[in-house]
Design a protein around this motif. Structure first.
Motif, PDB file in Angstrom:
ATOM      1  N   ILE A 160       0.808  -1.215   0.000  1.00 25.32           N
ATOM      2  CA  ILE A 160       0.000   0.000   0.000  1.00 25.32           C
ATOM      3  C   ILE A 160       0.846   1.273   0.000  1.00 25.32           C
ATOM      4  CG2 ILE A 160      -0.310   0.130   2.515  1.00 25.32           C
ATOM      5  CD1 ILE A 160      -3.354   0.791   0.860  1.00 25.32           C
ATOM      6  N   GLY A 161       2.000   1.201   0.634  1.00 27.64           N
ATOM      7  CA  GLY A 161       2.861   2.390   0.667  1.00 27.64           C
ATOM      8  C   GLY A 161       3.698   2.556  -0.589  1.00 27.64           C
ATOM      9  N   GLN A 162       3.410   1.746  -1.605  1.00 26.46           N
ATOM     10  CA  GLN A 162       4.164   1.763  -2.860  1.00 26.46           C
ATOM     11  C   GLN A 162       5.673   1.666  -2.622  1.00 26.46           C
ATOM     12  OE1 GLN A 162       2.117   5.360  -4.308  1.00 26.46           O
ATOM     13  NE2 GLN A 162       1.452   4.073  -5.993  1.00 26.46           N
ATOM     14  N   PRO A 163       6.092   0.590  -1.946  1.00 23.56           N
ATOM     15  CA  PRO A 163       7.518   0.432  -1.644  1.00 23.56           C
ATOM     16  C   PRO A 163       8.319   0.180  -2.916  1.00 23.56           C
ATOM     17  CG  PRO A 163       6.370  -1.602  -1.165  1.00 23.56           C
ATOM     18  CD  PRO A 163       5.315  -0.593  -1.525  1.00 23.56           C
ATOM     19  N   SER A 164       9.606   0.525  -2.882  1.00 22.23           N
ATOM     20  CA  SER A 164      10.464   0.206  -4.024  1.00 22.23           C
ATOM     21  C   SER A 164      10.846  -1.256  -4.005  1.00 22.23           C
ATOM     22  CB  SER A 164      11.749   1.030  -4.014  1.00 22.23           C
ATOM     23  OG  SER A 164      11.679   2.107  -3.191  1.00 22.23           O
TER      24      SER A 164
END
Ligand code: ATP
Ligand code: MG
Length: 230
Positions: A160-164
């Protein structure tokens, strides 16, 4: 290539009483954006320890850890937590969902922690749950879902936090083979479709075979690091 994480001669030693126990020794590897990488090795070889270092949950005893080219040796604990929150998603074998929260709230939680307004957080959580095939389970508690469904909630929460980078430590270890395949298919699709960088610890050779790169840890050392089809 766009290098995300690099380990240079990294060692990790734990103290057992007063006796030092070397767990990782002189491990050097780097992970670039877009990779789908399996980490294999027998129980106790050091895979989870390696994941906690790559996830910035712990620091090396020796050697250097770089994130996007920055040496994290001098970084403060707050700096590490900040990078972790913005850049890294975790999926663990035991799910780690909050038992009193619905699937939707579990997935929204990382955004709420960051101060995202609740409406927006819930809307984004719903979209992620749809992406992992759980649109029909938004308001279920973890107890009311199967193991495979719970793990998909954990995948949605990690994303959800758009991690790399997504670190998955035996994400299918507790699942039956069909659910395990579903989770793997989800991770492979995330890598293929949105270019997510995914690192998976697995004991399952058929899962490793689906990864473009396979790393073998033996007695705390990097024994193999092979790219390309099996
Ligand atoms: N906090 C700690 N203190 C002391 N020893 C530790 C600690 N964490 C891990 N170890 C030791 O380090 C070794 C590697 O552990 P690790 O959890 O990294 O193995 P693993 O490869 O993930 O194994 P598994 O496949 O069983 O999950 C083990 O011998 C373990 O006992
Ligand atoms: Mg482990």
């Amino acid at each position: 290539m766009d290098q995300l994480i690099a380990l240079e001669g990294v060692s990790k030693t734990f103290l057992s009483g007063k006796r030092p126990v070397p767990v990782l020794q002189s491990v050097s590897l780097s992970v670039s954006a877009g990779e789908l990488c399996a980490i294999m090795g027998v129980s106790g070889s050091g895979k989870s320890t390696l994941m906690t270092l790559m996830g910035l949950l712990d620091r090396p005893s020796a050697g250097r850890l770089l994130f996007r080219g920055r040496d994290l040796g001098p970084a403060s604990g707050d700096d590490l937590a900040d990078i972790r929150n913005r850049e890294i998603g975790f999926i663990f074998q035991a799910f780690h969902l909050l038992p009193r929260l619905s699937a939707l709230d579990n997935v929204a939680m990382p955004l709420l922690y960051r101060g995202t307004p609740r409406r927006e957080a819930l809307a984004r959580a719903e979209a992620r749950l749809e992406q992992v095939g759980l649109a029909h389970r938004l308001h279920h508690l973890p107890d009311e879902m199967s193991g495979g469904q719970r793990q998909r909630v954990a995948v949605a929460r990690a994303l959800i936090g758009q991690p790399s980078i997504l670190l998955a430590d035996e994400p299918t270890g507790n699942l039956d083979s069909q659910s395990a395949q579903d989770i793997m298919a989800t991770l492979v699709a995330l890598n293929r479709d949105i270019g997510a960088t995914v690192i998976i610890v697995t004991h399952d050779p058929s899962i490793a075979a689906r990864c473009h790169r396979r790393i073998l840890i033996r007695d705390g050392r990097l024994a193999e690091d092979v790219s390309g089809p099996c």
